[in-house]
Design a protein around this motif. Structure first.
Motif, PDB file in Angstrom:
ATOM      1  N   ASP A 209     -62.127 -68.168  37.713  1.00 22.06           N
ATOM      2  CA  ASP A 209     -62.256 -67.123  38.719  1.00 22.06           C
ATOM      3  C   ASP A 209     -60.928 -66.382  38.858  1.00 22.06           C
ATOM      4  O   ASP A 209     -59.971 -66.641  38.123  1.00 22.06           O
ATOM      5  CB  ASP A 209     -62.731 -67.710  40.057  1.00 22.06           C
ATOM      6  CG  ASP A 209     -61.729 -68.705  40.654  1.00 22.06           C
ATOM      7  OD1 ASP A 209     -60.558 -68.708  40.229  1.00 22.06           O
ATOM      8  OD2 ASP A 209     -62.127 -69.479  41.546  1.00 22.06           O
ATOM      9  N   GLN A 210     -60.860 -65.481  39.810  1.00 18.49           N
ATOM     10  CA  GLN A 210     -59.665 -64.652  39.951  1.00 18.49           C
ATOM     11  C   GLN A 210     -58.426 -65.452  40.354  1.00 18.49           C
ATOM     12  O   GLN A 210     -57.295 -64.980  40.213  1.00 18.49           O
ATOM     13  CB  GLN A 210     -59.924 -63.553  40.981  1.00 18.49           C
ATOM     14  CG  GLN A 210     -60.291 -64.076  42.362  1.00 18.49           C
ATOM     15  CD  GLN A 210     -60.604 -62.970  43.347  1.00 18.49           C
ATOM     16  OE1 GLN A 210     -60.170 -61.834  43.159  1.00 18.49           O
ATOM     17  NE2 GLN A 210     -61.365 -63.281  44.387  1.00 18.49           N
ATOM     18  N   TYR A 211     -58.657 -66.698  40.845  1.00 17.55           N
ATOM     19  CA  TYR A 211     -57.528 -67.560  41.218  1.00 17.55           C
ATOM     20  C   TYR A 211     -57.146 -68.514  40.093  1.00 17.55           C
ATOM     21  O   TYR A 211     -56.323 -69.386  40.273  1.00 17.55           O
ATOM     22  CB  TYR A 211     -57.876 -68.353  42.474  1.00 17.55           C
ATOM     23  CG  TYR A 211     -58.334 -67.490  43.630  1.00 17.55           C
ATOM     24  CD1 TYR A 211     -57.452 -66.624  44.271  1.00 17.55           C
ATOM     25  CD2 TYR A 211     -59.665 -67.525  44.057  1.00 17.55           C
ATOM     26  CE1 TYR A 211     -57.873 -65.815  45.314  1.00 17.55           C
ATOM     27  CE2 TYR A 211     -60.091 -66.716  45.107  1.00 17.55           C
ATOM     28  CZ  TYR A 211     -59.190 -65.862  45.729  1.00 17.55           C
ATOM     29  OH  TYR A 211     -59.616 -65.065  46.756  1.00 17.55           O
TER      30      TYR A 211
ATOM     31  N   LEU B 250     -60.116 -64.956  31.313  1.00 21.69           N
ATOM     32  CA  LEU B 250     -60.111 -64.152  32.531  1.00 21.69           C
ATOM     33  C   LEU B 250     -60.196 -62.685  32.157  1.00 21.69           C
ATOM     34  O   LEU B 250     -59.414 -62.201  31.331  1.00 21.69           O
ATOM     35  CB  LEU B 250     -58.831 -64.408  33.332  1.00 21.69           C
ATOM     36  CG  LEU B 250     -58.693 -63.627  34.649  1.00 21.69           C
ATOM     37  CD1 LEU B 250     -59.784 -64.013  35.633  1.00 21.69           C
ATOM     38  CD2 LEU B 250     -57.311 -63.858  35.262  1.00 21.69           C
TER      39      LEU B 250
ATOM     40  N   ASP C  71     -59.787 -58.753  32.657  1.00 22.43           N
ATOM     41  CA  ASP C  71     -59.014 -57.729  33.354  1.00 22.43           C
ATOM     42  C   ASP C  71     -59.997 -56.690  33.877  1.00 22.43           C
ATOM     43  O   ASP C  71     -60.655 -55.977  33.107  1.00 22.43           O
ATOM     44  CB  ASP C  71     -58.025 -57.090  32.378  1.00 22.43           C
ATOM     45  CG  ASP C  71     -57.125 -56.062  33.046  1.00 22.43           C
ATOM     46  OD1 ASP C  71     -57.398 -55.684  34.212  1.00 22.43           O
ATOM     47  OD2 ASP C  71     -56.150 -55.629  32.414  1.00 22.43           O
ATOM     48  N   LEU C  72     -60.128 -56.602  35.195  1.00 24.05           N
ATOM     49  CA  LEU C  72     -61.126 -55.720  35.792  1.00 24.05           C
ATOM     50  C   LEU C  72     -60.838 -54.246  35.525  1.00 24.05           C
ATOM     51  O   LEU C  72     -61.742 -53.411  35.577  1.00 24.05           O
ATOM     52  CB  LEU C  72     -61.202 -55.977  37.304  1.00 24.05           C
ATOM     53  CG  LEU C  72     -61.631 -57.399  37.708  1.00 24.05           C
ATOM     54  CD1 LEU C  72     -61.668 -57.537  39.222  1.00 24.05           C
ATOM     55  CD2 LEU C  72     -62.995 -57.741  37.103  1.00 24.05           C
TER      56      LEU C  72
ATOM     57  N   GLN D 225     -49.135 -66.080  34.680  1.00 23.38           N
ATOM     58  CA  GLN D 225     -50.209 -66.913  35.219  1.00 23.38           C
ATOM     59  C   GLN D 225     -49.666 -68.220  35.793  1.00 23.38           C
ATOM     60  O   GLN D 225     -50.190 -68.721  36.794  1.00 23.38           O
ATOM     61  CB  GLN D 225     -51.245 -67.197  34.133  1.00 23.38           C
ATOM     62  CG  GLN D 225     -52.104 -65.994  33.780  1.00 23.38           C
ATOM     63  CD  GLN D 225     -53.133 -66.306  32.714  1.00 23.38           C
ATOM     64  OE1 GLN D 225     -53.027 -67.292  31.988  1.00 23.38           O
ATOM     65  NE2 GLN D 225     -54.150 -65.454  32.598  1.00 23.38           N
TER      66      GLN D 225
ATOM     67  N   PRO E  75     -55.257 -63.520  43.978  1.00 24.88           N
ATOM     68  CA  PRO E  75     -55.911 -63.280  42.681  1.00 24.88           C
ATOM     69  C   PRO E  75     -54.874 -62.889  41.626  1.00 24.88           C
ATOM     70  O   PRO E  75     -53.788 -62.403  41.950  1.00 24.88           O
ATOM     71  CB  PRO E  75     -56.867 -62.127  42.974  1.00 24.88           C
ATOM     72  CG  PRO E  75     -56.208 -61.386  44.099  1.00 24.88           C
ATOM     73  CD  PRO E  75     -55.525 -62.421  44.937  1.00 24.88           C
TER      74      PRO E  75
ATOM     75  N   VAL F 285     -53.311 -60.588  39.034  1.00 21.41           N
ATOM     76  CA  VAL F 285     -53.215 -59.172  38.660  1.00 21.41           C
ATOM     77  C   VAL F 285     -52.002 -59.038  37.747  1.00 21.41           C
ATOM     78  O   VAL F 285     -50.891 -59.433  38.121  1.00 21.41           O
ATOM     79  CB  VAL F 285     -53.064 -58.255  39.890  1.00 21.41           C
ATOM     80  CG1 VAL F 285     -52.933 -56.809  39.443  1.00 21.41           C
ATOM     81  CG2 VAL F 285     -54.235 -58.432  40.840  1.00 21.41           C
TER      82      VAL F 285
END
Length: 461
Positions: free
Chosen positions: A299-301, A319, A321-322, A338, A359, A361
């Protein structure tokens, strides 16, 4: 017999970190600052007892740097944490236990955890081709770099004595598969070494007969730096005497040749594989959601979706990248970033402050690569840089990220010496290694074997 290890202080939270690379060692150092041994029992497991600064591995292969320059004992990072020098056998996510086997005496142990950090990195991906796996060198570990170094020097020694011109040319042909960072950097580094060593030491070798070849499956090299810089890199590499074969794959190999996808056979004595990576088999075997190349969906975490007490990062984390809707690549820069976030989120979780978790980024400040003697390419904050300045940027960036002052001094000194002195052509040689398949407390070992205790034990205690 498998022994189950339990913490000496059950009241402490048990944090287990698997992997001693960029991701794992950075998490270790960050969380130690916060807990200081009072609130948590931290253990890092690695089958190597050292941290390896992988971006400088090609310079080990060329002899510019020494193995000790880019390695640090993991125990130097363990201010309050424990270190377990062992190979991981299995991970039981349901019962929160990790089975390990000690390197020296092969004794198995199960380590329990409350929180698990998976930072196992990646393995070379040969795409099921057993011949390439058998006959190719790789460039992932310290042993890989030293093996390439020894092999290249041995090939030069052999070629210097060879009087058959056809066989000599075959010996002097070096094929590198992979047009990404690893492939280009190892190819350009060894080509530089080959030219210098031949000029200085091997009077029976014509430097013009040395042929380093890069085989790239793409239409060019270094796609990560963009089309313009990629073209500059391609042109420069070719001018330095390296042949680049594009839009082609290596599909088979033997000990004296490489077969390409266009049915070309390249006779050679050296094949180096930098054609892709995949996750560690332990990661691939976990019963949870997997993504690209077997990486763990987080997840984002950076937690596993089905197991919030397990964090995954670096090469084994999948993960998205949105912003770009693509999976984050497997680079040291991302692993370092990370590790910072995982440390902060893990601390928040252990201290009962899950609302403080952040989260992931990532703002990509740039990518860079060396492409030959004092030449590089860099894409920094959207600015395209090439040539000597990019090479200096590469060295400055990675030099500044060496983990200790001692290593910074050693690397800087060796870089300086390489400008003054000739290439070193000494091979490291072969080292005998001893392991034990059995190690027991003497009194129990004597009883089990039916030997008189006074004869077998007391005289040595």
């Amino acid at each position: 017999m498998i022994r189950k290890f339990s913490t000496k202080n059950p009241a402490k939270t048990k944090i287990l970190i698997l992997g001693g690379g960029f991701a794992g060692s950075n998490v270790l150092r960050e969380i130690q600052k916060q807990f200081k041994g009072n609130d948590a029992e931290i253990t890092l497991v690695s089958q190597d007892n050292f941290f390896l600064f992988t971006p400088m591995l090609p310079e080990i292969s060329s002899g510019m740097l020494h193995a000790s320059d880019i390695t640090n004992p993991i125990r130097t990072f363990c201010k309050t944490a424990n270190f377990c020098h062992a190979r991981i056998l299995s991970i039981d996510v349901e019962n929160k236990g990790v089975s390990v086997i000690r390197i020296f005496d092969q004794k198995e142990t199960v380590l329990e955890y409350d929180y698990l950090v998976l930072a196992l990195g990646s393995k070379d991906n040969f795409f099921g081709n057993r011949n390439i796996e058998e006959f190719a060198f790789t460039i992932k570990t310290l042993e890989d770099a030293i093996a390439i170094r020894n092999h290249i020097v041995s090939v030069l020694e052999c070629a210097d004595q060879e009087r058959d011109p056809v066989l000599q040319e075959q010996l002097l042909r070096f094929v590198v598969v992979g047009g990404g960072f690893a492939g280009v950097e190892i190819a350009t580094e060894i080509n530089h070494f080959l030219q210098d060593a031949t000029k200085d030491y091997y009077k029976n070798i014509d430097a013009g007969k040395i042929k380093t070849i890069i085989v790239s499956a793409r239409d060019g090299i270094l796609p990560e730096v963009g089309e313009e810089l990629g073209k500059f890199a391609l042109d420069h590499v070719k001018k330095s005497g390296i042949e680049v074969i594009t839009n082609t794959k290596a599909v088979d190999a033997g000990e004296d040749h490489v077969l390409l996808s266009d049915n070309t056979i390249i006779p050679c004595a050296t094949l180096i594989w930098a054609g892709g990576v995949t996750v560690d088999p332990l990661v691939a075997a976990l019963k949870c959601e997997h993504g690209q190349s077997g990486r763990l969906v987080v997840d984002q975490y950076l937690r596993l979706k089905d197991y919030p007490s397990i964090f995954a990062l670096g090469d084994c984390a999948n993960l998205v990248d949105l912003k770009t809707n693509t999976v984050y690549p497997t680079t040291a820069q991302i692993a370092i970033r990370q590790s910072k976030l995982v440390s902060e989120n893990l601390i928040a979780e252990v201290k009962g402050n899950p609302n403080f978790m952040q989260p992931f980024v990532y703002h990509n400040r740039g990518v860079m690569a060396t492409i030959g003697k004092r030449t590089g390419v860099a894409l920094v904050n959207g600015k395209k840089i090439h040539g000597f300045v990019a090479w200096v940027l590469w060295r400055t960036f990675y030099w500044s990220h060496l983990p200790t002052r001692e290593k910074k001094i050693k690397v800087g000194f060796d870089w300086l010496l390489s400008l003054i002195f000739r290439a070193d052509i000494m091979t490291v040689g072969f080292i005998k290694k001893k392991t034990l398949s059995r190690l027991e407390t003497p009194i129990y070992s004597a009883i089990e074997r039916g030997i008189d205790q006074t004869q077998s034990v007391s005289s040595y205690l």
